[in-house]
Structures are given as structure tokens and as C-alpha cells.
Motif scaffolding. Sequence first.
Motif, short mmCIF file in Angstrom:
data_model
loop_
_atom_site.label_atom_id
_atom_site.label_comp_id
_atom_site.label_asym_id
_atom_site.label_seq_id
_atom_site.Cartn_x
_atom_site.Cartn_y
_atom_site.Cartn_z
N PHE A 151 0.85 -1.32 -0.09
CA PHE A 151 -0.12 -0.08 0.14
C PHE A 151 0.78 1.13 0.04
N PRO A 152 1.48 1.62 -1.04
CA PRO A 152 2.43 2.57 -1.19
C PRO A 152 1.99 4.06 -0.90
N SER A 153 0.68 4.31 -1.21
CA SER A 153 0.05 5.67 -1.04
C SER A 153 -1.15 5.61 -0.04
N PHE A 154 -1.06 4.57 1.05
CA PHE A 154 -1.92 4.78 2.03
C PHE A 154 -1.45 5.37 3.37
N PHE A 155 -2.46 6.47 3.95
CA PHE A 155 -1.86 6.91 4.99
C PHE A 155 -3.26 6.97 6.28
N ARG A 156 -2.73 7.27 7.32
CA ARG A 156 -4.11 7.23 8.31
C ARG A 156 -3.77 8.18 9.62
N THR A 157 -4.86 8.90 9.86
CA THR A 157 -4.76 9.58 11.03
C THR A 157 -5.18 8.74 12.40
N ILE A 158 -5.55 7.60 12.33
CA ILE A 158 -5.78 6.80 13.27
C ILE A 158 -4.64 5.72 13.84
N PRO A 159 -4.23 5.55 14.99
CA PRO A 159 -3.20 4.49 15.09
C PRO A 159 -3.58 3.03 14.70
N SER A 160 -2.66 2.45 14.03
CA SER A 160 -2.98 1.04 13.70
C SER A 160 -3.20 0.10 14.91
N ASP A 161 -3.82 -0.90 14.52
CA ASP A 161 -4.05 -1.85 15.37
C ASP A 161 -2.70 -2.60 16.06
N ALA A 162 -1.62 -2.49 15.40
CA ALA A 162 -0.20 -2.79 16.12
C ALA A 162 -0.19 -2.00 17.44
N PHE A 163 -0.10 -0.58 17.36
CA PHE A 163 -0.13 0.12 18.63
C PHE A 163 -1.26 0.08 19.48
N LEU A 391 -4.02 16.67 3.94
CA LEU A 391 -3.87 16.55 2.63
C LEU A 391 -3.69 18.14 2.00
N ALA A 392 -4.52 19.03 2.75
CA ALA A 392 -4.27 20.39 2.47
C ALA A 392 -2.83 21.06 2.81
N TYR A 393 -2.27 20.75 3.91
CA TYR A 393 -0.81 21.24 3.98
C TYR A 393 0.08 20.52 2.91
N VAL A 425 1.53 12.44 -3.08
CA VAL A 425 2.11 11.38 -1.89
C VAL A 425 3.25 11.87 -1.37
N HIS A 426 4.16 12.32 -2.36
CA HIS A 426 5.43 12.84 -1.73
C HIS A 426 5.68 13.70 -0.92
N TYR A 427 4.48 14.63 -0.99
CA TYR A 427 4.58 15.91 0.05
C TYR A 427 3.80 15.44 1.14
N LEU A 428 3.00 14.47 1.12
CA LEU A 428 2.20 14.17 2.35
C LEU A 428 3.01 13.05 3.12
N ASP A 439 -2.27 18.95 19.29
CA ASP A 439 -1.65 17.43 18.77
C ASP A 439 -0.62 17.65 17.36
N GLU A 440 0.26 17.11 17.29
CA GLU A 440 1.08 17.25 16.23
C GLU A 440 0.77 15.89 15.28
N VAL A 441 0.68 16.41 14.10
CA VAL A 441 0.20 15.33 13.00
C VAL A 441 1.50 15.11 11.97
N SER A 442 1.75 14.16 12.03
CA SER A 442 2.94 13.52 10.87
C SER A 442 2.88 12.26 10.64
N PHE A 443 3.46 11.73 9.82
CA PHE A 443 3.43 10.35 9.27
C PHE A 443 4.68 9.59 9.10
N ASP A 444 4.93 8.31 9.56
CA ASP A 444 6.19 7.88 9.49
C ASP A 444 6.15 7.05 8.37
N GLU A 445 7.35 6.37 8.20
CA GLU A 445 7.54 5.83 6.73
C GLU A 445 6.62 4.73 6.58
N ASN A 446 5.62 4.33 7.28
CA ASN A 446 4.78 3.42 7.01
C ASN A 446 3.44 4.18 6.63
N GLY A 447 3.39 5.50 6.85
CA GLY A 447 2.03 6.03 6.76
C GLY A 447 1.16 6.17 7.82
#
Length: 852
Positions: A151-163, A391-393, A425-428, A439-447
Motif C-alpha cells: 500500500f504505497p500511497s495509504f496514510f491514516r490519522t488513527i493509530p494502527s492495530d499494532a499500536f 492533504l491540504a498542507y 503522495v511525496h509531500y504527504l 496535537d502534532e500530525v505527521s506520518f512515519d515511513e509506513n504512513g
Amino acid sequence: MHKPGDVVLGGLFEVHYTSVFPELTFTTEPQQPSCQGFDTLGFRHAMTMAFAIDEINNNSNLLSNVTLGYSLYDNCGALVVGFTGALSLASGREQQFLLQENCLGSPPVLGIVGDHYSTFSIAMANVLGLYKMPIVSYFATCSCLSDRQRFPSFFRTIPSDAFQVRAMIQILKHFGWTWVGLLVSDDDYGHHVAQSFQSDLVQSDGGCLAYLEVLPWDSDASELQRIVHKIKTSTARIVMVFAHEIHMMHLMEEVVRQNVTDKQWIASEALTTATVLQTPRLMPYLGGTLGIAIRRGEIPGLKEFLLQLRPDINDNGNYNNIILFLLIITSFQVRQFWEYTFQCKFDPEGWMGASGALCTGKEDIERVETEFLDLSNLRPEYNVYKAVYALAYALDDMLQCEPGRGPFSGRSCATLQTLEPWQLVHYLQKVNYTTGFGDEVSFDENGDALPIYDVMNWLWLPDGRTKVQNVGEVKRSAFKGEELTILEENIFWNFELNKPPRSVCSESCPPGTRMARKKGEPVCCFDCILCSDGKISNKTDSMECTSCPEDLWSSPHRDHCVPKKTEFLSYHEPLGICLTVTSLLGTFICAVVLGIFTYHRSTPIVRANNSELSFLLLVSLKLCFLCSLLFIGYPRLWTCQLRHAAFGISFVLSVSCILVKTMVVLAVFKASKPGGGANLKWFGAVQQRGTVLALTCIQAAICTAWIVSASPEPHKNTQYHNDKIVYECVVGSTAGFAVLMGYIGLLAILSFLLAFLARNLPDNFNEAKLITFSMLIFCAVWVAFVPAYVNSPGKYADAVEVFAILASSFGLLVALFGPKCYIILMRPEKNTKKAIMGKELTVDENKIFWNL
């Protein structure tokens, strides 16, 4: 629901939570799916996206001179509907879109917010990921979506089930719950959670699963009955649930029927804020539930935006094409919301088939009690809000690129007329901003976004109402890692005394014991085995017992090492005291006898049989008694070296004196025969002293060689007793000790044989008989000593040797000097020359016959 703009963002939401699909036919009219079960909260999620875009358009600092639009779709709780909507958003684009005043069609969709379910997001991201279409989900938590290759272009603002799973394990470890049951839904969400939970639980050493059950989709009554019976009979008091509301509703019906109480429920984020479960009927069972919830946030201005919603009463909703229906059905959502909220209808004969009063569209929504306007607990909405802004930023950063310094080929930049989704995707991936809520919003290498959850507790109020209160948070920071904060004093426990329950398969093993796994059972089920002697465990739940150092031993409770008891033949113990007293007594008796012989040295019985050797023999016996004291007390190097040397030399001196005395007796009697006088010249006083000295020097040489070659030395022996240290003197050389003892034995046997030969020689007082008896005692003692010494450990070996020394010394003393002292003291009339020589006339008058 659509709104035009320079750039359009898509959205997928669950405005209806179920769909009914008609049977496929070959009619010319397309068959339309029926979306049923209006979801007020899902509609609020969609309206939150509309609000966020409206807010961005009014923000001069973000995307200035660019208007955002949106195209929102309802997935109707069905994968096929949601997937069709996603394809509709991503398809139909030409290679290049020119922004002209007379352009036709919708602007390009550069990114999608959604979907609600993990399964839907997986299907959508699998396909749209091929075109690098950016997708930012606000609710899909499956850890599988973190796979960047898939899933190279998938992001999310909710924590994954792993966390989420790790957060749950943190809560379990905080309260010491190591024995838990796990219930999961029968979908990607549940299966991935089960796999992740089991592996993470083992790796973190956080506990074990008592059972793992999959909740059926079709509410199979027999299966639910079996699962609830398992929950009821299990010893695990903690029940963790990773499922959706519909699964939990079916499960709780069976829980109520079987009256399953005394269980602590732990809810996943999908259930923690589910108001449908917070009813008076279920709270006796679910009261005190702990769970984690999506981070709550504040969205200023959202309520005013929602109050502006009004239905379009001119839209008749007649659609003949199924695709067209899927594209624009959401334009009816406001009308459906209005009908659902006010229980009225706009079109009595329309496709929705609503019942009730006729809607006017002018009803006052503020006068109706609806959860749609209850914005006190914004959680999924907050994630939607963050996704739109991400997405806007990203778009703002992309449009601010300076030509010639861009990240793409030839250092080019993207332009508004040539935007491509993969460029976004590159900028996201590099987005980093802070919300108004802090709250700080950023994405790690896995989105995945920086994860944070609120810890919630279901409080059952006395008036029957339910309150879901925040009692902590669990988050991961870039510097401190995962952190759990819980305010335990605020937690409501649905148990007696309002205290948290205990849930363990086996109670912790205290210090002094080790854990022993029960065969065929999880690692949390074990027995506590007391550490063996010499081993300890000084902490709770030790897997192994550790051995104490050589000089230490385990305490009675096996929880720490203590110095070992020391053992040696001491002057302070009864055995040592007895032997010491006996030794001193023998020495005293020798001194007394020596005094008696000295005082009566001119009497015949003292002068007879070589008085000089008798005095020397008494001195040597005195040394024998005293040398036994060297075997008592703490062994030191000088005592170890001296004890056997003193013992060997003293006894050789004694036995040598006896041997010479025996030889003199034989020589005297042989000299009394014709021609035997010449033998006496070899047994003069000088020869006797020389013989004794020579025989003693041989033993001294043996002792010297022994000490020089392999000296006896102190030794800490731990072989006799595990819990004791036996201090002893090792002989150093067994051969040296054997030669020393053999030499004494040789002289003793030789003395015994010579005395035995002379025992019947004619004499009134033949000392050979006494020598024979004394040597018999001496040999018997030392023959018995050997096996007793070999089989006696530690201090008892020393005691046996001391006893042998004392016994043989007393034997010699009593046998040789007892009769003489008796005559000297008690029968002085026999201490005459005539009595000793046998020439005194002895007449028994009673036997004489007198002729008178």
C-alpha cells in the motif's frame, strides 16, 4: 454530496450501515441497492470533512488563491458500494486537465479521505495504490495497512492495530493481568488483531491467552452460546474484545441470558464509545469497562456549520442509471438525515419509503435532542479533520515549490494545471503540522500517524445513567517511546469494594521458589517449586534458582545465601571437651606415676627391668597424651604439620622403649644359662639408649621427608556436607602417612612377638607378661582405628585418631605401670629383693601337721 473547486478531495463514509441488494435479473432497468439504517454519526463524519474544507477555503494562510472542493460518497456498510465509490472518484480523468472557464466535468480528485472499515480500505488501497492515489483513512486500523510495499500511497490519522494492541498490553501489565480471554471479529480487523496480540503478548512477557474466540458475522445462536459459556467458565476474569458494535450487541444478548458477571471487559477503540451498548440493561455486566478510544479533539465552529444544514426539497431523487445513482446518491443524505431526525417524510411515494408526517424543511433542529449535535466527544471526527488538513498542507507545500528546486525529475515542481496524485503522495509523507488542539500530525515511513489513545472507563451512575470518562492516555513520542498514564483513583470498578480484579492463571512464585511449567498449558500456568538445597531465588517469578558460592549456603526460605556452618573438632563442644579432659588426665596420671617412681626410685621394683627405660617410657607416654591436643581446635598449618610428626615420634619412642625392655628381659634370661653371659655385652645402658634413639630417629626422618615432600595442610572440605564447611588437615601424602603408621605397627608387632616368647620365662615378677598384654591392647586399638578412621568424616576422623592415641596410651600406662604402682603403694612388703628374686621362705602354717 459534491462541491466544486480548483482541486477536489474525495471522501468515503458510512452514512448507512447496511445495504440490501436485489436479485440480479436481465431486465432493462438497472437494479439499485437499497441503503438502510441511517447512521447519524457517519453522516456527521462526512459533514466534518465538508466543514474542514470550508474552513480551509476561508483561511488566507493556507492554499491561498486555490479553492478546495469535495466529492463525498456513502459506502452503505457494503464493500461493493464503497469500492464502487472509490473507483468513481479515481476514474474518468484525462491525461491533462486545463483549468478553463468553460471546462466541462469535475476537477481532478487528488486524494481520498476514508474508508471507515479496514477491509474496505484494503480493497480500495490495493487498487488505487497502483496509481499512487493518496488515501488518508480516519478509522481503518488494520496493521496490515502499514505494509508500504503493498500500500504505497495509504496514510491514516488513527493509530494502527499494532499500536492499539501494544496499548492494550500496557494496560494489562499495569494492573498485573496475565490471564485474559480475547474475542475478535471474523474479518481482516479481527484476524490481524488476533495474530498481532498473540505475538506481542509473548514478546512483551505480558501474559497469556486463556482462550481466543472469533465472533460470527451471522449471529449464530449456538456459536454465541458456546463462546459465552467459555467466557463464563474460564478462570480468566479479563475479557478483551476487538470487534464492531453489531458483533458485541449479539454477544451481549447471550451474556445477559447466561448472566455472566464478575468479568472485567476491555474494549477496543471500535467499541469504547459505542452508546448502543451503554444501556441500563447491559450496564450491570459492562459497568466498569476499560477501553481505549481515539484521541478526542476540539473543532471550533463545527456546531455552527452543522446547524446551517437544510434539505433541498426540489430534488425528486429519480435516477435510472445505477452508476449515476452511486455517484450522486449522497446528495440525498441531508434529506435522509432530516427525515431520520424529525421522523417525517419529503416524498411519500419516493424510493425511500419513509413513513410519518410530511417534512417541510423548516423544522428547527436545535429543538430536537440528537447526538448529531452532541460535539462533546469528537473522536472519529477529529481524525477526519486532521486527514483533510494533512492533504491540504501537503497540497500547499507542493504548490509553493520553487521552479528548479523541486523534488521531481529535472528538479521540476508540480503546478496547479499538471497535478498528479503521486506527486501529492511525496509531500504527504513529509507533512508535519500542529492542530489547534495542540496535537502534532505527521506520518512515519509506513504512513502511520504519531499514535495516541485516550483510556476510557464506563461509569454507571446511581440514577441509571452512563458516563464514559477519561482516566488516562497512552501514546508514543519520538523521544520517550510508549507511555501509559492512568489515574487509578478515578476508575470505577464493577466489583465489590470497587477494586480491580485479579486475573492470573497461577499466582506469582515468591522468592525462594522457581516456576515450573505445567505440561500442555500456557506459560502463565505453572507450579512454584522450592529451590533445592544450596540454590536460591531472590525475586518473584524466577525461572531458575541460582547456586550459592562455595562458602555460602541457602537460607531456610531459599531467598538469600548465608555463610555455611563451619565444623571442626573444637575445644568448646562436648566431644572436644571430653577428649581434652581425658588427654590432660592421662598426662596428669603419667606425672603422678613419674613422681611415684622418682620417690621410690631406690626400691627393687623400680630398679628392676631397667628403671632408666621406665622413666623414658613415662616421659614418652606423657608426650603421647599431650600430642592428642594438637588434633583439637581450628586446623592451622603448624598444627597440621606438627600433629602427625609429634604423634609418630612420641609413639615410636614409647614402643622403642618397650621393645628394648623386652629384648633386655630375653637377654637376661639367656645369660642365666651356661655360656650365655656373652650376650649381655650387647645390652648395656649405652646400647639401650642408642637403640631407642636410633629407632626414634628413623621415625623423625620419615616425618621430615613427609613434611618436606607433601606437607599436611589445612583444607576446607565441602564434600562431606553440602551445608557445612569441614575444616580438616589433609595428610598431603597418603604414602607418607602409611609409612609412619606402618613403622609404628612394625615396632609394636615386633615387641608383641618378643614379649610373647618371654611370657613364660621363670621369674617371680616377669615384666614380659605385662609387655605382652600392653602390646596386645596397643595393636588391637590401632587395628580397629584404620577402618574407623577411613569411614569417619570431618571432625570425627580427628576424634577417632585422638581416641586411638588416648586408648593405646592408657593401655600402655595401665598395663605396664599399674601393677608396679599397686605393689609400691598397696603391697610394700612385696617391694623387696627377696620377693622379686623369689628366695623368700613362704610357709602355710595351716597345712603343717604338728605331732603334738
